[in-house]
Scaffold this motif. Sequence first.
Motif, PDB file in Angstrom:
ATOM      1  N   ILE A   1       0.960  -1.253   0.041  1.00 27.27           N
ATOM      2  CA  ILE A   1       0.182  -0.015  -0.058  1.00 27.27           C
ATOM      3  C   ILE A   1       0.786   1.206  -0.040  1.00 27.27           C
ATOM      4  CG2 ILE A   1      -1.680   1.240   1.434  1.00 27.27           C
ATOM      5  CD1 ILE A   1      -2.846  -1.399   2.366  1.00 27.27           C
ATOM      6  N   GLY A   2       0.963   2.231  -0.994  1.00 25.25           N
ATOM      7  CA  GLY A   2       1.687   3.082  -1.092  1.00 25.25           C
ATOM      8  C   GLY A   2       1.749   4.140  -0.127  1.00 25.25           C
ATOM      9  N   ASP A   3       2.317   5.431  -0.282  1.00 29.10           N
ATOM     10  CA  ASP A   3       2.064   6.557   0.467  1.00 29.10           C
ATOM     11  C   ASP A   3       1.094   7.261   0.039  1.00 29.10           C
ATOM     12  OD1 ASP A   3       4.596   5.783   1.301  1.00 29.10           O
ATOM     13  OD2 ASP A   3       5.634   7.223   0.105  1.00 29.10           O
ATOM     14  N   ASP A   4       0.456   7.942   1.064  1.00 31.63           N
ATOM     15  CA  ASP A   4      -0.649   8.844   1.066  1.00 31.63           C
ATOM     16  C   ASP A   4      -1.832   8.274   0.469  1.00 31.63           C
ATOM     17  OD1 ASP A   4       0.731  11.418   1.917  1.00 31.63           O
ATOM     18  OD2 ASP A   4       1.942  11.108  -0.114  1.00 31.63           O
ATOM     19  N   VAL A   5      -2.263   7.094   0.906  1.00 29.43           N
ATOM     20  CA  VAL A   5      -3.260   6.386   0.607  1.00 29.43           C
ATOM     21  C   VAL A   5      -4.410   6.597   1.694  1.00 29.43           C
ATOM     22  CG1 VAL A   5      -4.356   4.061   0.092  1.00 29.43           C
ATOM     23  CG2 VAL A   5      -2.269   4.851  -0.742  1.00 29.43           C
TER      24      VAL A   5
ATOM     25  N   ILE B   1      -1.877  -1.019  -4.004  1.00 30.77           N
ATOM     26  CA  ILE B   1      -2.623   0.094  -4.073  1.00 30.77           C
ATOM     27  C   ILE B   1      -1.641   0.993  -4.056  1.00 30.77           C
ATOM     28  CG2 ILE B   1      -4.269   1.527  -2.550  1.00 30.77           C
ATOM     29  CD1 ILE B   1      -5.423  -0.931  -1.358  1.00 30.77           C
ATOM     30  N   GLY B   2      -1.633   1.708  -5.299  1.00 29.99           N
ATOM     31  CA  GLY B   2      -0.693   2.793  -5.726  1.00 29.99           C
ATOM     32  C   GLY B   2      -0.602   4.160  -4.711  1.00 29.99           C
ATOM     33  N   SER B   3       0.274   4.757  -4.566  1.00 27.55           N
ATOM     34  CA  SER B   3       0.441   6.254  -3.994  1.00 27.55           C
ATOM     35  C   SER B   3      -0.776   6.962  -4.103  1.00 27.55           C
ATOM     36  CB  SER B   3       1.844   6.659  -3.864  1.00 27.55           C
ATOM     37  OG  SER B   3       2.610   5.775  -3.673  1.00 27.55           O
ATOM     38  N   ASN B   4      -1.152   7.883  -3.344  1.00 28.02           N
ATOM     39  CA  ASN B   4      -2.016   9.104  -3.585  1.00 28.02           C
ATOM     40  C   ASN B   4      -3.395   8.590  -4.145  1.00 28.02           C
ATOM     41  OD1 ASN B   4      -0.206  10.975  -2.965  1.00 28.02           O
ATOM     42  ND2 ASN B   4       0.952  10.563  -5.032  1.00 28.02           N
ATOM     43  N   SER B   5      -3.860   7.290  -3.469  1.00 25.53           N
ATOM     44  CA  SER B   5      -5.004   6.636  -4.045  1.00 25.53           C
ATOM     45  C   SER B   5      -5.987   6.747  -2.761  1.00 25.53           C
ATOM     46  CB  SER B   5      -4.866   5.395  -4.440  1.00 25.53           C
ATOM     47  OG  SER B   5      -4.033   5.218  -5.857  1.00 25.53           O
ATOM     48  N   ILE B   6      -7.351   6.487  -3.309  1.00 28.25           N
ATOM     49  CA  ILE B   6      -8.371   6.588  -2.367  1.00 28.25           C
ATOM     50  C   ILE B   6      -9.188   5.238  -2.626  1.00 28.25           C
ATOM     51  CG2 ILE B   6     -10.552   7.860  -1.372  1.00 28.25           C
ATOM     52  CD1 ILE B   6      -9.189  10.092  -2.130  1.00 28.25           C
TER      53      ILE B   6
ATOM     54  N   ASN C   1      -5.441  -4.684  -8.430  1.00 24.87           N
ATOM     55  CA  ASN C   1      -4.646  -3.534  -8.181  1.00 24.87           C
ATOM     56  C   ASN C   1      -5.406  -2.352  -8.664  1.00 24.87           C
ATOM     57  OD1 ASN C   1      -2.773  -5.692  -7.289  1.00 24.87           O
ATOM     58  ND2 ASN C   1      -1.333  -5.570  -9.185  1.00 24.87           N
ATOM     59  N   ILE C   2      -4.758  -1.248  -7.628  1.00 21.79           N
ATOM     60  CA  ILE C   2      -5.148   0.025  -7.832  1.00 21.79           C
ATOM     61  C   ILE C   2      -3.984   0.742  -8.276  1.00 21.79           C
ATOM     62  CG2 ILE C   2      -6.118   2.175  -6.710  1.00 21.79           C
ATOM     63  CD1 ILE C   2      -7.780   0.354  -5.355  1.00 21.79           C
ATOM     64  N   PRO C   3      -3.922   1.771  -9.411  1.00 16.64           N
ATOM     65  CA  PRO C   3      -2.743   2.401  -9.556  1.00 16.64           C
ATOM     66  C   PRO C   3      -2.653   3.698  -9.067  1.00 16.64           C
ATOM     67  CG  PRO C   3      -4.423   2.565 -11.574  1.00 16.64           C
ATOM     68  CD  PRO C   3      -4.960   1.463 -10.409  1.00 16.64           C
ATOM     69  N   SER C   4      -1.725   4.389  -9.089  1.00 15.82           N
ATOM     70  CA  SER C   4      -1.306   5.678  -8.143  1.00 15.82           C
ATOM     71  C   SER C   4      -2.486   6.690  -8.714  1.00 15.82           C
ATOM     72  CB  SER C   4      -0.039   6.117  -8.682  1.00 15.82           C
ATOM     73  OG  SER C   4       0.992   5.216  -8.062  1.00 15.82           O
ATOM     74  N   GLY C   5      -2.637   7.544  -7.528  1.00 14.94           N
ATOM     75  CA  GLY C   5      -3.586   8.709  -7.981  1.00 14.94           C
ATOM     76  C   GLY C   5      -4.867   8.386  -8.469  1.00 14.94           C
ATOM     77  N   CYS C   6      -5.579   7.188  -8.014  1.00 11.76           N
ATOM     78  CA  CYS C   6      -6.840   7.006  -8.458  1.00 11.76           C
ATOM     79  C   CYS C   6      -7.836   6.668  -7.408  1.00 11.76           C
ATOM     80  CB  CYS C   6      -6.965   5.782  -9.205  1.00 11.76           C
ATOM     81  SG  CYS C   6      -6.122   5.855 -10.798  1.00 11.76           S
ATOM     82  N   LEU C   7      -9.192   7.087  -7.488  1.00  9.72           N
ATOM     83  CA  LEU C   7     -10.197   6.753  -6.668  1.00  9.72           C
ATOM     84  C   LEU C   7     -10.931   5.471  -7.215  1.00  9.72           C
ATOM     85  CD1 LEU C   7     -12.270   7.391  -4.338  1.00  9.72           C
ATOM     86  CD2 LEU C   7     -13.399   9.017  -6.054  1.00  9.72           C
ATOM     87  N   TYR C   8     -11.177   4.667  -6.289  1.00  6.91           N
ATOM     88  CA  TYR C   8     -11.823   3.438  -6.635  1.00  6.91           C
ATOM     89  C   TYR C   8     -12.832   3.115  -5.651  1.00  6.91           C
ATOM     90  CZ  TYR C   8      -9.007   1.201 -10.331  1.00  6.91           C
ATOM     91  OH  TYR C   8      -8.518   0.873 -11.432  1.00  6.91           O
TER      92      TYR C   8
ATOM     93  N   THR D   1      -9.405   9.990 -11.704  1.00  9.85           N
ATOM     94  CA  THR D   1      -8.156  10.313 -11.405  1.00  9.85           C
ATOM     95  C   THR D   1      -8.217  11.503 -10.409  1.00  9.85           C
ATOM     96  OG1 THR D   1      -7.496   9.508 -13.563  1.00  9.85           O
ATOM     97  CG2 THR D   1      -5.929  10.796 -12.217  1.00  9.85           C
ATOM     98  N   ILE D   2      -7.138  11.389  -9.310  1.00 10.21           N
ATOM     99  CA  ILE D   2      -7.233  12.330  -8.389  1.00 10.21           C
ATOM    100  C   ILE D   2      -5.759  13.217  -8.658  1.00 10.21           C
ATOM    101  CG2 ILE D   2      -6.836  12.855  -6.022  1.00 10.21           C
ATOM    102  CD1 ILE D   2      -7.913  10.053  -5.396  1.00 10.21           C
ATOM    103  N   ARG D   3      -5.862  14.455  -8.673  1.00 14.23           N
ATOM    104  CA  ARG D   3      -4.835  15.314  -8.824  1.00 14.23           C
ATOM    105  C   ARG D   3      -4.492  16.147  -7.588  1.00 14.23           C
ATOM    106  NH1 ARG D   3      -1.876  12.543 -11.924  1.00 14.23           N
ATOM    107  NH2 ARG D   3      -2.928  11.989 -13.872  1.00 14.23           N
TER     108      ARG D   3
END
Length: 191
Positions: free
Chosen positions: A138-142, A157-162, A172-179, A189-191
Motif C-alpha cells: 500500500i503506497g504513500d498517502d493512501v 494500491i498505488g500512492s495517492n489513491s483513495i 490492483n489500484i494504480p497511483s492517483g486514482c479513486l476506486y 483520477t485524483i490530482r
Amino acid sequence: MLNKFIKLFSRFNFCHLIFFILKGLYVTVFKKIRSKYYQYSYGYGKNFSLSPGARLAAPKSLNIGNNVSFENYAKAYYEDLGVLTIGNNSRIGRYSILDFTGGLTIGARVVVSESVKCYTHSHGHNPNNPPKGIHKIIGDDVWIGSNAIITENCTEIGSNSIVAAGSVVTKNIPSGCLYAGNPAKFIKTIR
C-alpha cells in the motif's frame, strides 16, 4: 442552596462520576505505558500509539515508523510467518484487521479507516490447505475508507489513491486514482 447541590449530586451520581474519572485515567495511563513498552522493546518509531483492545501478533515481525497509531481493537495478525512494515505518520482505525501472512508494506501518511479488512493470504478452495502468502504493498498517502475489504487478489494500491468506504478491492489500484464499489471500480483520477 447547599441542600439543593447535595440532592443534585447524590451519592449515586458522585460514585459514577468518580468511576468514570478513574476509568478515563486508567485507560490513558495504560495506553501510554503499553505504547512505550512496545516502542522500546521492539524498536518501533517515536510516538507509537497502541490503544486499548488493539492486538499485535508477533510484535518482532513488525517494522513500525514514527507517529503510527493503532486505534481501539485494531488487529494485526498472521497465520504463517510474515512481516508488516508501516511508514511514518500512518493510522490504523479501530476494529480494522490487517493480515500480514504474505507480508504487508504500508507506506507513509496512510489512513486505514475503521473496520477495514486487508488480507494477504489464501487457502484456495479448501480452508484446510496451508495458507499461501501473497505480498501486498500500500503506497504513500493512501486513504482506505471504512468497512473496505482488500482481498488477497489485490497486490498493490498505488500512492495517492483513495479506496471509498464499503468497497471490495479485488485487483490492483494504480497511483492517483479513486476506486469505489463492490467490486471496486475506477471512478476518477485524483490530482
